[in-house]
Motif scaffolding. Structure first.
Motif, PDB file in Angstrom:
ATOM      1  N   VAL A  94      38.727 -28.319  83.480  1.00 40.61           N
ATOM      2  CA  VAL A  94      39.648 -29.280  84.108  1.00 40.61           C
ATOM      3  C   VAL A  94      38.868 -30.221  85.024  1.00 40.61           C
ATOM      4  O   VAL A  94      39.002 -31.448  84.962  1.00 40.61           O
ATOM      5  CB  VAL A  94      40.731 -28.533  84.929  1.00 40.61           C
ATOM      6  CG1 VAL A  94      41.534 -29.523  85.759  1.00 40.61           C
ATOM      7  CG2 VAL A  94      41.634 -27.740  84.007  1.00 40.61           C
ATOM      8  N   THR A  95      37.995 -29.638  85.855  1.00 42.74           N
ATOM      9  CA  THR A  95      37.210 -30.438  86.795  1.00 42.74           C
ATOM     10  C   THR A  95      36.326 -31.440  86.061  1.00 42.74           C
ATOM     11  O   THR A  95      36.275 -32.623  86.410  1.00 42.74           O
ATOM     12  CB  THR A  95      36.338 -29.517  87.669  1.00 42.74           C
ATOM     13  OG1 THR A  95      37.188 -28.612  88.350  1.00 42.74           O
ATOM     14  CG2 THR A  95      35.548 -30.311  88.677  1.00 42.74           C
ATOM     15  N   GLN A  97      36.581 -32.661  83.041  1.00 40.38           N
ATOM     16  CA  GLN A  97      37.336 -33.731  82.371  1.00 40.38           C
ATOM     17  C   GLN A  97      37.693 -34.840  83.357  1.00 40.38           C
ATOM     18  O   GLN A  97      37.471 -36.026  83.086  1.00 40.38           O
ATOM     19  CB  GLN A  97      38.624 -33.165  81.775  1.00 40.38           C
ATOM     20  CG  GLN A  97      38.448 -32.541  80.404  1.00 40.38           C
ATOM     21  CD  GLN A  97      39.709 -31.841  79.949  1.00 40.38           C
ATOM     22  OE1 GLN A  97      40.801 -32.206  80.360  1.00 40.38           O
ATOM     23  NE2 GLN A  97      39.539 -30.830  79.119  1.00 40.38           N
ATOM     24  N   THR A  98      38.231 -34.418  84.513  1.00 40.62           N
ATOM     25  CA  THR A  98      38.585 -35.407  85.531  1.00 40.62           C
ATOM     26  C   THR A  98      37.352 -36.221  85.914  1.00 40.62           C
ATOM     27  O   THR A  98      37.387 -37.447  86.024  1.00 40.62           O
ATOM     28  CB  THR A  98      39.113 -34.698  86.795  1.00 40.62           C
ATOM     29  OG1 THR A  98      39.996 -33.663  86.387  1.00 40.62           O
ATOM     30  CG2 THR A  98      39.812 -35.656  87.709  1.00 40.62           C
ATOM     31  N   ARG A 154      46.172 -35.810  88.423  1.00 37.53           N
ATOM     32  CA  ARG A 154      44.857 -36.283  88.029  1.00 37.53           C
ATOM     33  C   ARG A 154      44.597 -37.746  88.402  1.00 37.53           C
ATOM     34  O   ARG A 154      43.498 -38.054  88.858  1.00 37.53           O
ATOM     35  CB  ARG A 154      44.676 -36.065  86.527  1.00 37.53           C
ATOM     36  CG  ARG A 154      43.270 -36.386  86.086  1.00 37.53           C
ATOM     37  CD  ARG A 154      43.017 -35.952  84.674  1.00 37.53           C
ATOM     38  NE  ARG A 154      42.474 -34.611  84.629  1.00 37.53           N
ATOM     39  CZ  ARG A 154      42.333 -33.933  83.492  1.00 37.53           C
ATOM     40  NH1 ARG A 154      42.740 -34.448  82.364  1.00 37.53           N
ATOM     41  NH2 ARG A 154      41.814 -32.738  83.503  1.00 37.53           N
ATOM     42  N   LEU A 157      42.961 -38.090  91.719  1.00 34.90           N
ATOM     43  CA  LEU A 157      41.567 -37.641  91.722  1.00 34.90           C
ATOM     44  C   LEU A 157      40.674 -38.680  91.070  1.00 34.90           C
ATOM     45  O   LEU A 157      39.588 -39.007  91.567  1.00 34.90           O
ATOM     46  CB  LEU A 157      41.440 -36.307  90.980  1.00 34.90           C
ATOM     47  CG  LEU A 157      42.058 -35.103  91.681  1.00 34.90           C
ATOM     48  CD1 LEU A 157      41.912 -33.854  90.825  1.00 34.90           C
ATOM     49  CD2 LEU A 157      41.390 -34.889  93.027  1.00 34.90           C
ATOM     50  N   VAL A 158      41.140 -39.221  89.941  1.00 33.83           N
ATOM     51  CA  VAL A 158      40.348 -40.226  89.230  1.00 33.83           C
ATOM     52  C   VAL A 158      40.116 -41.439  90.128  1.00 33.83           C
ATOM     53  O   VAL A 158      39.003 -41.966  90.221  1.00 33.83           O
ATOM     54  CB  VAL A 158      41.032 -40.628  87.914  1.00 33.83           C
ATOM     55  CG1 VAL A 158      40.372 -41.865  87.317  1.00 33.83           C
ATOM     56  CG2 VAL A 158      40.990 -39.480  86.930  1.00 33.83           C
ATOM     57  N   GLU A 230      39.718 -31.506  95.321  1.00 33.54           N
ATOM     58  CA  GLU A 230      40.468 -30.392  94.730  1.00 33.54           C
ATOM     59  C   GLU A 230      40.774 -29.325  95.768  1.00 33.54           C
ATOM     60  O   GLU A 230      41.837 -28.718  95.761  1.00 33.54           O
ATOM     61  CB  GLU A 230      39.667 -29.779  93.586  1.00 33.54           C
ATOM     62  CG  GLU A 230      39.725 -30.596  92.314  1.00 33.54           C
ATOM     63  CD  GLU A 230      38.945 -29.929  91.186  1.00 33.54           C
ATOM     64  OE1 GLU A 230      39.083 -30.380  90.054  1.00 33.54           O
ATOM     65  OE2 GLU A 230      38.214 -28.962  91.468  1.00 33.54           O
ATOM     66  N   SER A 236      46.551 -29.953  90.230  1.00 32.05           N
ATOM     67  CA  SER A 236      47.005 -31.223  89.698  1.00 32.05           C
ATOM     68  C   SER A 236      47.761 -30.918  88.417  1.00 32.05           C
ATOM     69  O   SER A 236      47.207 -30.328  87.495  1.00 32.05           O
ATOM     70  CB  SER A 236      45.808 -32.139  89.436  1.00 32.05           C
ATOM     71  OG  SER A 236      44.945 -31.547  88.509  1.00 32.05           O
ATOM     72  N   GLY A 241      41.458 -27.165  89.386  1.00 27.13           N
ATOM     73  CA  GLY A 241      40.056 -27.265  89.018  1.00 27.13           C
ATOM     74  C   GLY A 241      39.249 -26.219  89.753  1.00 27.13           C
ATOM     75  O   GLY A 241      39.804 -25.263  90.311  1.00 27.13           O
TER      76      GLY A 241
END
Lengths: 293, 269
Positions: A94-95, A97-98, A154, A157-158, A230, A236, A241
């Motif tokens: 998950v982490t 990917q973000t 997400r 975060l992005v 996170e 999220s 993550g």
């Protein structure tokens, strides 16, 4: 010439017999096993790691407070359990990917901004003003705003990652472009390169050492920012993550797992910096002789 | 026979020049001044000539070469190549610079030579063949796959010359290409360049501040006066080459040039 103000001393000429190399014994003596071992960087790093682990283990046993400072072996066990149960890999993916999404959006915007900056004066002013404004602003400080705009998930975060990557990379790219030598620029132009072809054909490869440095700094910023973000607001859209994993384990006082999470963060950071970026360096700037090492 | 020669001569001199510099004044800006580098310079360059621009430091000889390449625009007068006004750099006027960093460090020697051809739409196979051919001419075939940082300064300059010649430009511009080389290498490179000219007969414009180099390389020399540069003289010296260096004629000519450049002052070099 025979009469100078500085009389030179009269000295006899001499000649010597030179021994043949064979008589001098071994000219190239092979190194002993231990000398070769000591010359290997990986071995030296490995020894340091083993010593640190030993000190950790001994100190934790002496302290005997597993809730605040677990032993090295307990941490390894928690790490193994985390991987065996699939929790850490899931959180890690998950982490990552973000991170990848944010990193590449950041790079794209940085590339566009820098291209505009090198092709026009107003673009240069725009870039220098923006970087001066936003570069000193820690990405985490934008998190409350991001939550307000994008909600808990997400996209927030992005957004934060893009901010942390963008300015560092743009700044490095731009200074890299500016430092491309006048001779290379003129050479490129005599080939008939103009506009975007000039940027891609000459400027980007010639500035690649600086761009790569920017990519590394951007990556390091993004990774630290993401884990911190996170930790701060965790889940999220139902999936946490790696930062969330650490936070969660702290809440249940599973300190060994907290340490396991931290080790994973370190390991990923190390692998990307020491393996992936090293590989890119070896294939590009080192091979081209633009950087030593 | 003599008549035919005369006619041929008349024809070549009356035909329009390959490159023509007509009343060109060049200026550039420093933070404090607008500096006039050259003042109303005129000369013509014919096909196959080895044309040398010679003058003391700061006479604007490099500046005028840059203007021919299209990096600078004259504030007065104009530069024409085959009757077209030069506006901007282009592959019809390939340039060899003094600096060793003119090769692209991220490309191998062969790719460096092939790249300008690829940029100008020549196919990969064709470009490669021409690149290898050009590298063979400068005796660097063995280093085709090396990267520039592995080469010595002289080799880098030879690659740059190969790169420029592989493009088959109308005119080859060289800006003190051997100034940063040691004396032995420079001599070798001069020999090679003259040999290449014997083989191909390209039109060359060569900038130097060395009188000796000018006489060896050139078939015709333009002398520029010190700052701001003006044309002081045009001299023929095709009959003097590397083999005539020890001849009295050579010494006489270098002496004459030295006298014209420095107005009889006793200046070394």
């Amino acid at each position: 010439m025979s009469q100078t103000r500085f009389p030179l001393p009269l000295r006899p000429e001499v000649e010597f017999d030179v021994k043949a190399p064979k008589e001098l014994g071994d000219v190239a003596k092979p190194l002993s096993f231990f000398e070769k071992l000591a010359a290997n960087g990986a071995v030296r790093h490995g020894v340091i790691l083993i010593v640190v682990a030993l000190i950790w283990e001994i100190y934790a046993r002496y302290l005997d407070r597993p809730l605040s400072f677990p032993t090295f072996l307990d941490t390894l066990e928690a790490l193994r359990d985390g991987f065996a149960s699939g929790v850490i890999p899931a959180r890690l993916s998950v982490t990552l990917q973000t991170l990848v999404i944010g990193y590449f959006i950041g790079l794209t915007i940085a590339a566009v901004l820098t291209t505009v900056a090198v092709t026009s004066r107003i673009g240069t002013d725009l870039l220098s003003t923006f970087t001066a404004m936003f570069n000193p602003l820690p990405a985490i400080a934008l998190l409350p705003l991001a939550l307000l705009w994008f909600g808990l998930g997400r996209p927030s975060l992005v957004f934060v990652i893009v901010h942390s990557v963008l300015w560092a990379v743009a700044l490095n790219m731009h200074s890299g472009f500016l430092s491309v030598s006048e001779t290379l620029r003129m050479a490129g132009r005599t080939f008939g390169l103009k506009g975007l072809r000039f940027v891609f054909g000459i400027l980007i490869p010639a500035a690649f050492p600086a761009i790569l440095a920017g990519l590394k700094i951007g990556w390091a910023f993004a990774w630290r920012t993401l884990i911190a973000a996170e930790l701060v607001f965790g889940v999220s859209s139902g999936q946490g993550g790696l930062g969330w994993y650490i936070f969660e384990k702290r809440n249940t006082l599973d300190t060994a797992s907290v340490f396991a999470g931290l080790l994973t963060v370190m390991a990923v950071g190390l692998i990307i910096e020491a393996v992936i970026f090293r590989l890119i360096e070896a294939k590009t700037v080192r091979r081209w002789g633009m950087q030593r090492g | 026979m003599a008549l035919m020669m005369d006619q041929a001569l008349a024809q070549t001199t009356s035909s329009s020049p390959l490159l023509s510099v007509d009343g060109v004044t060049l200026q550039y800006k420093t933070p404090d001044h607008l500096v006039t580098a050259t003042y109303r310079i005129s000369f013509d360059i014919q096909r196959h000539e080895r044309f040398v621009l010679l003058g003391p430091s700061g006479c604007g000889k490099s500046t005028i070469l840059k203007a021919m390449a299209g990096f600078l625009y004259p504030v007065e007068g104009c530069i024409t190549l085959k009757n077209h006004v030069v506006d901007g750099p282009g592959p019809d006027r390939m340039m060899v610079f003094q600096e060793f960093d003119q090769l692209l460090p991220w490309k191998t020697v062969e790719q460096n030579v092939a790249y300008p051809m690829r940029v100008n739409g020549i196919g990969a196979q064709d470009a490669k063949a021409r690149a290898l051919d050009a590298l063979a001419k400068v005796n660097l075939s063995k280093f085709a796959d090396a990267y520039p940082h592995m080469l010595s300064g002289g080799m880098k300059q030879r690659v740059a010359i190969a790169r420029a010649m592989a493009m088959k430009p109308d005119v080859l511009l060289m800006d003190e290409p051997y100034a940063a080389l040691d004396a032995l290498t420079r001599r070798k490179m001069q020999e090679e360049l003259l040999q290449l000219w014997e083989d191909i007969g390209f039109t060359l414009v060569f900038v130097t501040h060395s009188i000796e180099e000018a006489v060896v390389i050139g078939s015709r020399i333009v002398l520029l006066s010190p700052h701001p540069g003006q044309v002081r003289a045009e001299i023929n010296c095709a009959h003097l080459g590397l083999n005539e260096r020890a001849s009295p004629e050579f010494a006489e000519l270098t002496g004459r040039i030295s006298h014209m450049l420095f107005d009889g002052q006793n200046v070394a070099h």
